[in-house]
Design a protein around this motif. Structure first.
Motif, mmCIF file in Angstrom:
data_model
loop_
_atom_site.group_PDB
_atom_site.id
_atom_site.type_symbol
_atom_site.label_atom_id
_atom_site.label_comp_id
_atom_site.label_asym_id
_atom_site.label_seq_id
_atom_site.Cartn_x
_atom_site.Cartn_y
_atom_site.Cartn_z
ATOM 1 N N VAL A 69 -26.859 20.020 17.908
ATOM 2 C CA VAL A 69 -26.181 19.011 18.713
ATOM 3 C C VAL A 69 -25.706 17.901 17.770
ATOM 4 O O VAL A 69 -26.516 17.259 17.092
ATOM 5 C CB VAL A 69 -27.102 18.443 19.802
ATOM 6 N N MET A 70 -24.388 17.683 17.714
ATOM 7 C CA MET A 70 -23.803 16.793 16.724
ATOM 8 C C MET A 70 -23.830 15.339 17.167
ATOM 9 O O MET A 70 -22.812 14.674 17.346
ATOM 10 C CB MET A 70 -22.382 17.254 16.400
ATOM 11 N N ARG A 71 -25.041 14.818 17.325
ATOM 12 C CA ARG A 71 -25.238 13.392 17.599
ATOM 13 C C ARG A 71 -25.108 12.626 16.283
ATOM 14 O O ARG A 71 -24.879 13.237 15.226
ATOM 15 C CB ARG A 71 -26.600 13.170 18.242
ATOM 16 N N ALA A 114 -27.596 31.321 26.658
ATOM 17 C CA ALA A 114 -27.727 29.867 26.705
ATOM 18 C C ALA A 114 -27.169 29.312 28.015
ATOM 19 O O ALA A 114 -27.716 28.356 28.583
ATOM 20 C CB ALA A 114 -27.017 29.231 25.513
ATOM 21 N N HIS A 115 -26.111 29.927 28.503
ATOM 22 C CA HIS A 115 -25.556 29.494 29.786
ATOM 23 C C HIS A 115 -26.510 29.853 30.924
ATOM 24 O O HIS A 115 -26.743 29.046 31.837
ATOM 25 C CB HIS A 115 -24.192 30.128 30.020
ATOM 26 N N GLU A 116 -27.090 31.048 30.871
ATOM 27 C CA GLU A 116 -28.005 31.479 31.923
ATOM 28 C C GLU A 116 -29.292 30.654 31.923
ATOM 29 O O GLU A 116 -29.831 30.335 32.990
ATOM 30 C CB GLU A 116 -28.345 32.965 31.746
ATOM 31 N N HIS A 124 -18.361 23.662 25.052
ATOM 32 C CA HIS A 124 -18.983 22.617 24.241
ATOM 33 C C HIS A 124 -19.584 23.175 22.943
ATOM 34 O O HIS A 124 -20.242 22.428 22.214
ATOM 35 C CB HIS A 124 -20.083 21.917 25.032
ATOM 36 N N VAL A 125 -19.367 24.452 22.670
ATOM 37 C CA VAL A 125 -20.028 25.127 21.550
ATOM 38 C C VAL A 125 -18.996 25.667 20.568
ATOM 39 O O VAL A 125 -18.015 26.303 20.969
ATOM 40 C CB VAL A 125 -20.912 26.290 22.053
ATOM 41 N N LYS A 126 -19.226 25.435 19.283
ATOM 42 C CA LYS A 126 -18.394 26.001 18.218
ATOM 43 C C LYS A 126 -19.287 26.850 17.319
ATOM 44 O O LYS A 126 -20.130 26.323 16.588
ATOM 45 C CB LYS A 126 -17.720 24.913 17.399
ATOM 46 N N VAL A 127 -19.122 28.156 17.378
ATOM 47 C CA VAL A 127 -19.946 29.064 16.569
ATOM 48 C C VAL A 127 -19.517 28.993 15.109
ATOM 49 O O VAL A 127 -18.328 29.103 14.791
ATOM 50 C CB VAL A 127 -19.841 30.508 17.098
ATOM 51 N N LEU A 128 -20.490 28.799 14.220
ATOM 52 C CA LEU A 128 -20.225 28.757 12.784
ATOM 53 C C LEU A 128 -20.429 30.111 12.121
ATOM 54 O O LEU A 128 -19.700 30.475 11.199
ATOM 55 C CB LEU A 128 -21.131 27.722 12.106
ATOM 56 N N PRO A 144 -29.913 35.182 14.705
ATOM 57 C CA PRO A 144 -29.687 33.761 15.010
ATOM 58 C C PRO A 144 -28.200 33.432 14.857
ATOM 59 O O PRO A 144 -27.602 33.689 13.807
ATOM 60 C CB PRO A 144 -30.522 33.025 13.956
ATOM 61 N N VAL A 145 -27.620 32.876 15.907
ATOM 62 C CA VAL A 145 -26.217 32.461 15.901
ATOM 63 C C VAL A 145 -26.192 30.941 15.763
ATOM 64 O O VAL A 145 -26.659 30.221 16.647
ATOM 65 C CB VAL A 145 -25.514 32.897 17.201
ATOM 66 N N VAL A 146 -25.668 30.468 14.641
ATOM 67 C CA VAL A 146 -25.650 29.032 14.367
ATOM 68 C C VAL A 146 -24.360 28.439 14.933
ATOM 69 O O VAL A 146 -23.270 28.976 14.702
ATOM 70 C CB VAL A 146 -25.762 28.753 12.865
ATOM 71 N N ALA A 147 -24.491 27.336 15.670
ATOM 72 C CA ALA A 147 -23.325 26.747 16.316
ATOM 73 C C ALA A 147 -23.475 25.238 16.425
ATOM 74 O O ALA A 147 -24.584 24.711 16.484
ATOM 75 C CB ALA A 147 -23.135 27.352 17.714
ATOM 76 N N LEU A 148 -22.326 24.562 16.431
ATOM 77 C CA LEU A 148 -22.280 23.131 16.700
ATOM 78 C C LEU A 148 -22.126 22.919 18.205
ATOM 79 O O LEU A 148 -21.339 23.618 18.847
ATOM 80 C CB LEU A 148 -21.108 22.486 15.969
ATOM 81 N N ILE A 149 -22.871 21.969 18.741
ATOM 82 C CA ILE A 149 -22.796 21.657 20.171
ATOM 83 C C ILE A 149 -22.344 20.211 20.328
ATOM 84 O O ILE A 149 -22.889 19.301 19.692
ATOM 85 C CB ILE A 149 -24.161 21.857 20.855
ATOM 86 N N SER A 150 -21.353 20.001 21.168
ATOM 87 C CA SER A 150 -20.880 18.644 21.429
ATOM 88 C C SER A 150 -21.946 17.856 22.174
ATOM 89 O O SER A 150 -22.563 18.367 23.123
ATOM 90 C CB SER A 150 -19.603 18.694 22.271
ATOM 91 N N PRO A 151 -22.170 16.596 21.789
ATOM 92 C CA PRO A 151 -23.131 15.774 22.535
ATOM 93 C C PRO A 151 -22.667 15.468 23.951
ATOM 94 O O PRO A 151 -23.450 14.930 24.755
ATOM 95 C CB PRO A 151 -23.239 14.504 21.684
#
Length: 224
Positions: A69-71, A114-116, A124-128, A144-151
């Protein structure tokens, strides 16, 4: 090996804390730095890839969302599994689960789960990218899928699958001074695992086992 009996992992002795290793610097934990690391990944090897099995079956393919989560100070989104689950009951985990035939890839599985589980909207998710598979003792081969999540994201907990969702500072988890090694022997077989306990207000979040192992690999990836 038969399935180990129920035990409290927090009571298993710590035999090593990795205070001798360097923490990932803050400038490497920004969205730009994380994107660049996956765009041009270094040569590296995961440290932890397979737990000692206690399920006698071929591993089931699964994926989890290692969501950042990109806080202002980035955090990692984690969940706590309900006590009624058949495997890893009550444990802290990433959102995720078994791959379905309709999933295009591991990222699709992680986003669907994650949605379920917590109502995380994919917009809100950007997969890296992904980290190497990690095989659990319960016979899941987890990507493991690494992703950025919008705050700006909002969560809606599915209490049948998740009892809680919370965030832990990424800098805390990427500092090996918080990585503790445990050792436990059952039926003459010794298991070792990591924990990364985090004090969240009045509550301690005991991150351990597979979740801690995948976070340790993420640390190695960022430090390579």
């Amino acid at each position: 090996m038969s399935q180990p009996p129920e035990f409290d992992p927090q009571r298993v002795p710590v035999f090593q804390v990795d205070v001798h290793l360097t923490a990932v610097a803050a400038q490497h934990l920004t969205p730009e730095a994380l994107q660049a690391r996956f765009t041009n990944p270094p040569a590296w090897q995961p440290e932890l890839v397979r737990e000692r099995m206690f399920k006698d079956r071929a591993p089931t393919q699964a994926a989890v969302l290692l969501g950042l989560v990109m806080r202002d100070e980035p955090t990692v989104l984690l969940t706590q599994r309900p006590a009624h689950m058949s495997t890893h009951a009550g444990q802290i985990a990433f959102a995720g689960g078994k791959c379905d035939e309709g999933d295009a890839n591991a990222a699709a599985t992680a986003l669907r789960e994650a949605h379920e589980e917590v109502g995380l909207d994919a917009r809100h998710v950007k997969v890296l990218g992904t980290l190497p598979q990690y095989v659990t003792g319960s016979a899941f081969s987890v990507t493991p899928v690494v992703a950025l999540i919008s705050p700006a994201m909002t969560l809606q907990i599915n209490t049948h699958e998740v009892s809680d969702a919370f965030e832990v500072p990424l800098a805390f988890l990427m500092n090996p001074a918080h990585h503790r090694w445990h050792r436990h022997t059952f039926e003459g077989v010794t298991r070792e695992w990591l924990s990364m306990p985090y004090q969240d207000g009045s509550q301690q979040r005991f991150v351990w086992g597979a979740t801690a192992g995948m976070l340790r690999n993420f640390y190695r990836f960022l430090q390579a």
